[in-house]
Write an enzyme that holds these catalytic residues in place. Structure first.
Site, PDB file in Angstrom:
ATOM      1  N   GLN A 185      34.858  44.643  25.331  1.00 57.47           N
ATOM      2  CA  GLN A 185      33.930  43.902  24.475  1.00 57.47           C
ATOM      3  C   GLN A 185      32.545  44.563  24.472  1.00 57.47           C
ATOM      4  OE1 GLN A 185      35.007  41.473  22.688  1.00 57.47           O
ATOM      5  NE2 GLN A 185      33.104  40.701  21.800  1.00 57.47           N
TER       6      GLN A 185
ATOM      7  N   THR B 269      56.277  38.146  37.859  1.00 54.42           N
ATOM      8  CA  THR B 269      55.271  37.744  36.859  1.00 54.42           C
ATOM      9  C   THR B 269      54.294  36.724  37.461  1.00 54.42           C
ATOM     10  OG1 THR B 269      56.641  35.894  36.132  1.00 54.42           O
ATOM     11  CG2 THR B 269      56.979  38.002  34.994  1.00 54.42           C
TER      12      THR B 269
ATOM     13  N   ASP C 152      56.772  41.955  49.100  1.00 52.13           N
ATOM     14  CA  ASP C 152      55.479  41.476  49.620  1.00 52.13           C
ATOM     15  C   ASP C 152      54.506  42.647  49.748  1.00 52.13           C
ATOM     16  OD1 ASP C 152      56.317  38.895  49.695  1.00 52.13           O
ATOM     17  OD2 ASP C 152      56.452  38.730  51.878  1.00 52.13           O
ATOM     18  N   LEU C 153      54.996  43.750  50.316  1.00 51.19           N
ATOM     19  CA  LEU C 153      54.120  44.919  50.475  1.00 51.19           C
ATOM     20  C   LEU C 153      53.725  45.477  49.109  1.00 51.19           C
ATOM     21  CD1 LEU C 153      55.873  46.684  53.487  1.00 51.19           C
ATOM     22  CD2 LEU C 153      53.837  45.256  53.528  1.00 51.19           C
ATOM     23  N   GLU C 154      54.682  45.474  48.179  1.00 45.28           N
ATOM     24  CA  GLU C 154      54.384  45.968  46.826  1.00 45.28           C
ATOM     25  C   GLU C 154      53.251  45.143  46.203  1.00 45.28           C
ATOM     26  OE1 GLU C 154      57.647  45.709  44.039  1.00 45.28           O
ATOM     27  OE2 GLU C 154      56.465  46.568  42.410  1.00 45.28           O
TER      28      GLU C 154
END
Ligand code: FAD
Length: 395
Positions: A352, A381, A249-251
């Site tokens: 772009q 992910t 969670d902290l990560e």
């Protein structure tokens, strides 16, 4: 409903927080920005860079002064990562791994003896830390499919297994490694260990070549009857899951700060280029379609900033046992999901606006574009983030 955090949610930074962002930005602009191009081109890790960051007082941001830390808080840790990522995303990735995944994790979960043994060296940048969870067969299903095992033999644990995609793995002096100590207990049979690179049975199988953040070394680690003294068990045996889940969670909050730094820099580069590049007799910035891309980038960057600062504040002072479930779990997953997607959009627009020049490998905007994709993959992910959010919504 709030379960954690402080009330000091600042969207416009002031006081100590503004000062630390400014200090870290000045350091990173001077010391780290000049290294970024060569690090990317040659997959080069400058050996003294972590010591320099340590000497600048930017490691152990949330660690108490008596252990050599800066005695600030988690919010400030995020600000330092934001500043470093603006100027050198590769150093940012290695630094965030060292500072958050290793130092902060050890500070939250280690015994006083473990902290005294490793933290002062890590905070001075003399030792580099890493964290090994992912394996060749265990990515999104990191716990269920984990095959690395640890067995107690006298006053040692014997580790067997492999860890893949480990940031800092090839240069780390000490690592937090997750292994199963009771396979039959599933998630409740995982433990965390502090493994030094010199322990018998440890080796680096390979350094991996990446599309982005190429200066940050990533590797595959092997443990073959690797002997780890019992005093290097981090937390309690079979209680590693709590360390892992709250750490994740902290990560995710920290990854958000990293993406914010890159996005700010991409917007800055795009504005500069749009003002200086002339076509049809005018700067391209005068064309409304280019202005539209700049405006979209601004909206994305400011949305990221609000979400990241809010989440860093909510994570501040997260207590033992918190995380890995509930509001904070949902919020950090949402933050990193929004930030990963937004960064891709920002970098795409920035490239772009640079036209053909943006497609050139050595351009900074190209480096940022290539650096961005990992933030939709690492720390869970996009799909896993959405599973977490939906799981909490439906629980
Ligand atoms: C540069 C880099 C640095 C990294 N650093 C570290 C590190 O320091 N320490 C560490 O432990 N790990 C690290 N990782 C590993 C990273 O956390 C994993 O790559 C990530 O968790 C995804 O695992 P995977 O690559 O095995 O993908 P997989 O799990 O094989 O996923 C492949 C695809 O399937 C999808 N998928 C899988 N399961 C589901 C599902 N249930 N529902 C829907 N879709 C699903 C995924 O979203 C993805 O799109 C790093 C990775 C990279 C690339």
């Amino acid at each position: 409903m709030r379960t954690t955090g402080d009330d000091n949610v600042e969207f416009e930074l002031s006081g100590d927080r503004a000062a630390i962002l400014e200090t870290a930005d000045r350091f990173a602009r001077k010391e780290l920005a000049p290294l970024f191009s060569r690090m990317d081109a040659e997959e080069w890790w400058p050996e003294d860079v972590m010591r320099k960051i340590g000497a600048a007082g930017l490691i152990g941001v949330a660690v108490e002064n008596s252990l050599g830390g800066a005695g600030l808080d988690f919010f400030c840790q995020g600000l330092v990562i934001q500043a470093i990522a603006r100027h050198n995303s590769s150093v940012g990735l290695s630094y965030a791994t060292h500072e958050n995944l290793f130092v902060n994790n050890l500070y939250r979960n280690g015994t006083p003896a473990q902290q005294e043994k490793y933290l002062p060296h890590c905070i001075r940048g003399e030792m580099i830390g890493a964290l090994g969870m992912t394996e060749p067969g265990a990515g999104s299903d990191a716990i269920g499919s984990m095959a690395t095992v640890a067995r107690r033999e006298g006053d040692h644990y014997i580790l067997d297994g492999r860890k893949l995609f480990i940031t800092n793995g090839p240069i780390a002096d000490v690592m937090i490694i997750y292994a199963k100590t009771a396979k039959e207990l599933g998630a409740k049979g995982v433990s965390a260990f502090l493994v030094e690179k010199g322990f018998p049975g440890f080796s680096v199988a390979q350094t991996l070549s990446k599309m982005g953040n190429r200066g940050s070394p990533t590797g595959e680690l092997v443990f073959e009857r690797c002997r780890v003294p019992v005093e290097n068990l981090l937390g309690q045996e079979n209680k590693g899951i709590a360390i892992m889940m709250s750490g994740l969670d902290l990560e995710r909050a920290i990854v958000g700060a990293h993406t914010l730094g890159i996005a700010e820099r991409a917007l800055e580069l795009a504005v500069e280029y749009a003002k200086s590049r002339v076509q049809f007799g005018k700067p391209i910035a005068s064309f409304q379609m280019v202005q539209g891309m700049l405006a979209d980038m601004y909206v994305a960057v400011e949305s990221m900033r609000r979400m990241v600062y809010y989440t860093l504040a909510r994570c501040n002072g997260m207590r033992e046992g918190e995380g890995g479930r509930g509001e904070i779990h949902k919020l950090t997953a949402a933050t990193v999901l929004l930030c990963g997607r937004s960064l891709m959009e920002v970098c795409d627009n920035a490239l772009q606006i640079h036209g053909g020049m943006g497609y050139m490998w050595e351009m900074e905007v190209n480096r940022l574009y290539r650096a961005a994709k990992i933030f939709e993959i690492g720390a869970g992910t996009n799909e896993i983030r959405r599973l977490i959010i939906a799981g909490e919504l439906l629980s």
